[in-house]
Design a protein around this motif. Structure first.
Motif, PDB file in Angstrom:
ATOM      1  N   GLY A   1      12.064   6.324  -1.095  1.00 25.52           N
ATOM      2  CA  GLY A   1      12.818   7.472  -0.587  1.00 25.52           C
ATOM      3  C   GLY A   1      11.994   8.729  -0.395  1.00 25.52           C
ATOM      4  O   GLY A   1      12.233   9.484   0.533  1.00 25.52           O
ATOM      5  N   ASN A   2      11.016   8.955  -1.277  1.00 29.65           N
ATOM      6  CA  ASN A   2      10.292  10.234  -1.222  1.00 29.65           C
ATOM      7  C   ASN A   2       8.808  10.051  -0.898  1.00 29.65           C
ATOM      8  O   ASN A   2       8.003  10.900  -1.252  1.00 29.65           O
ATOM      9  N   ILE A   3       8.460   8.939  -0.270  1.00 32.82           N
ATOM     10  CA  ILE A   3       7.025   8.708  -0.039  1.00 32.82           C
ATOM     11  C   ILE A   3       6.766   8.380   1.427  1.00 32.82           C
ATOM     12  O   ILE A   3       7.677   8.016   2.172  1.00 32.82           O
ATOM     13  N   ASP A   4       5.509   8.519   1.831  1.00 34.25           N
ATOM     14  CA  ASP A   4       5.187   8.295   3.246  1.00 34.25           C
ATOM     15  C   ASP A   4       5.160   6.789   3.549  1.00 34.25           C
ATOM     16  O   ASP A   4       5.228   5.945   2.655  1.00 34.25           O
ATOM     17  N   TRP A   5       5.022   6.488   4.831  1.00 36.74           N
ATOM     18  CA  TRP A   5       5.149   5.092   5.278  1.00 36.74           C
ATOM     19  C   TRP A   5       4.047   4.204   4.696  1.00 36.74           C
ATOM     20  O   TRP A   5       4.307   3.073   4.276  1.00 36.74           O
ATOM     21  N   ASP A   6       2.827   4.700   4.661  1.00 32.03           N
ATOM     22  CA  ASP A   6       1.722   3.884   4.108  1.00 32.03           C
ATOM     23  C   ASP A   6       2.004   3.520   2.644  1.00 32.03           C
ATOM     24  O   ASP A   6       1.806   2.385   2.218  1.00 32.03           O
ATOM     25  N   MET A   7       2.449   4.539   1.900  1.00 34.23           N
ATOM     26  CA  MET A   7       2.737   4.292   0.487  1.00 34.23           C
ATOM     27  C   MET A   7       3.937   3.347   0.340  1.00 34.23           C
ATOM     28  O   MET A   7       3.969   2.484  -0.548  1.00 34.23           O
ATOM     29  N   ALA A   8       4.910   3.502   1.261  1.00 32.94           N
ATOM     30  CA  ALA A   8       6.092   2.632   1.215  1.00 32.94           C
ATOM     31  C   ALA A   8       5.676   1.174   1.427  1.00 32.94           C
ATOM     32  O   ALA A   8       6.165   0.258   0.742  1.00 32.94           O
TER      33      ALA A   8
END
Lengths: 301, 225
Positions: free
Chosen positions: B165-172
């Motif tokens: 929910g609170n992270i960027d796409w790469d981290m997701a």
């Protein structure tokens, strides 16, 4: 019992990782330390009062049980006859171990506190005193009085009951008051620590929530608080006990025979009671915190 | 593993969830989607025994949750790892200590399992952040630390509530790979998310079933997912 003591020892030894799950400090830490210290300080004096009152009651009780006095009031001419009659009655009375006529010097010593050392005892019509020592079984006071009235009409038996028994009762009550004070101090300590524990639990609601989230059972969470409060109570009470003991040592010496205050303090085995005070405080803190923690945790959804 | 049988949850006589029926089979991968406020978090809380159903039944490892004692709930939670949306750490402990927390509460000595903790920290890419405090972590790092904590007891089931929910796409995507890896190790995974891109990315890697909460009821998502 041994298991419980061992459990308390394990608790105090601690569990490094478990101890850290509850954040340290907070006002409850200072409150617990201060309460335990102050209560232990007061307990030292309550204990001293109980022990002194107990010793006094025991001493008076034993003296009351062992001795009596026969007072002979008679004209000078009949004094020897009456005295001999009294000694004969006492000699033949079951339960009397011995009887002894106090000499003039002893009677003067008894009167000295009231009339001074220069009292001419020989020239005054002072009653003669016979000191009576009982056997362990004791004697029949009423029967002895009747025999004395018949055989030595001027003799009066004073078994000291009239004046010693209220004193013994008072000393016994004083001992009870001391114990009651210790009980009240323990109850007050438990109440204060319960309040402090509940405050700590409320302040750490989020910690409890996280611990439950990762599968902690109530007893684990309670133990983390119980361990902390028990240690604080133990260290606070140890400091309070030491302070109380120092105060007792600094009390002025009342002399050996100056009444009730002469016995206030610790002597011999009496000192051995002092280490029990921090242990009692730790035990009270253990049970108070455990009960409070489990009650609070049981009420949380 | 976890079974819902016509389970419903009401709060103040408002039905938040109704007629939920689902079986999470061992080794399965489920996504739960729906708009914000649909009840995804409430659904996960029913599965994690944080809430009790007001009607119907929820069975966890074969036992009705309403028949469980508080201790039984705690013991069963050790078999379920959860990643909450807000992670929920103890801020006075280091990240490594937070990750090891489930070990401590289950009576195991975290210091004797330091090697496993190191390995786990490295697995989620936080080996350099062992001593940091949770408030010092970024959103992605918090989510990965929460995942490490969720799996430290090697649970049978992983529940994750909006883990990206609170992270960027790469981290997701990185987090998703970790969840897929856990599923390949045989863990049952249920991820609640409103991020449809994450679901599409996952379906390329794992056979995931997608469920949707609509009008307080659970239904299978359409073919578009």
């Amino acid at each position: 019992m041994i298991g419980r003591v061992a459990g308390l020892a394990d608790l105090l030894k601690g569990d490094g990782s478990a101890d850290r799950v509850v954040p340290p400090s907070g006002f409850t830490a200072h409150l617990t330390l201060f309460t335990a210290g102050a209560m232990a300080f007061l307990t030292v004096f309550a204990l001293a009062l109980s022990l002194a009152a107990g010793q006094l009651a025991d001493r008076w009780e034993s003296e009351l049980a062992r001795t009596a006095t026969v007072r002979i009031s008679a004209p000078e001419a009949q004094m020897a006859t009456q005295t001999a009659a009294v000694l004969e009655v006492l000699r033949t009375t079951p339960g009397i171990a011995g009887a002894r006529v106090l000499d003039a010097a002893e009677q003067a010593a008894l009167l000295e506190p009231w009339f001074g050392p220069e009292l001419p005892v020989d020239s005054l019509p002072i009653p003669r005193l016979v000191e009576v020592t009982e056997t362990g079984a004791g004697y029949d006071g009423d029967g002895l009085r009747l025999r004395l009235a018949a055989e030595a009409p001027g003799a009066v038996l004073d078994d000291h009951t009239r004046w010693r028994r209220p004193l013994v009762r008072a000393a016994d009550r004083m001992r009870l008051v001391g114990y009651l004070a210790i009980g009240l101090i323990a109850a007050s300590t438990a109440a204060m620590i319960t309040l402090a524990a509940r405050a700590a639990l409320a302040a750490n609601a989020r910690v409890i929530e996280v611990l439950r989230l990762v599968g902690a059972q109530d007893v684990y969470i309670a133990r983390a608080f119980v361990r902390r409060f028990t240690r604080r109570a133990l260290s606070g009470a140890a400091a309070g006990t030491v302070a109380g003991a120092v105060m007792m040592l600094l009390l002025p010496d009342m002399g050996g025979d100056s009444g009730f205050l002469a016995g206030l303090g610790f002597s011999g085995w009496g000192w051995a009671w002092l280490p029990a005070i921090p242990l009692l405080a730790a035990g009270v803190a253990f049970w108070a915190t455990r009960a409070a923690a489990l009650r609070v945790l049981g009420g949380l959804t | 593993m976890i079974e819902l049988d016509e389970a419903a949850y009401s709060y103040n006589s408002d039905d938040l969830l109704a007629g939920m029926t689902l079986q999470l089979a061992p080794g399965s991968f489920h996504f739960l989607t729906g708009p914000s406020g649909a009840g995804k978090t409430t659904f996960l809380k029913l599965c994690y025994m944080e809430l009790m159903p007001t009607r119907g039944a929820v069975r966890v490892f074969g036992t009705d949750v309403r028949a469980m004692s508080r201790d039984a709930v705690a013991l069963n939670r050790r078999r379920i790892g959860i990643v909450h949306q807000d992670c929920q750490f103890l801020d006075h402990l280091s990240v490594a200590e937070n990750v090891a927390l489930p070990l401590a509460v289950s009576g195991r000595d975290p210091s004797s399992e330091a090697g496993n903790i190191d390995e786990l920290m490295a697995w989620v890419g936080l080996d350099g952040r062992r001593g940091a405090r949770p408030p010092e972590l970024s959103g992605g790092e918090r989510q990965r630390a929460a995942l490490a904590r969720a799996v430290v007891l090697s649970p049978d089931v992983i529940l994750a509530d909006e883990p990206t929910g609170n992270i960027d796409w790469d981290m997701a995507q990185r987090l998703l790979r970790l969840l897929v890896e856990l599923n390949r190790m045989g863990k049952t995974v249920l991820v609640a998310t409103h991020d449809l891109n994450l679901i599409r990315a996952a379906k390329a890697q794992v056979a995931a079933r997608v469920l949707r909460i609509r009008d307080r009821r659970l239904q299978s998502a359409g073919a578009d997912l």
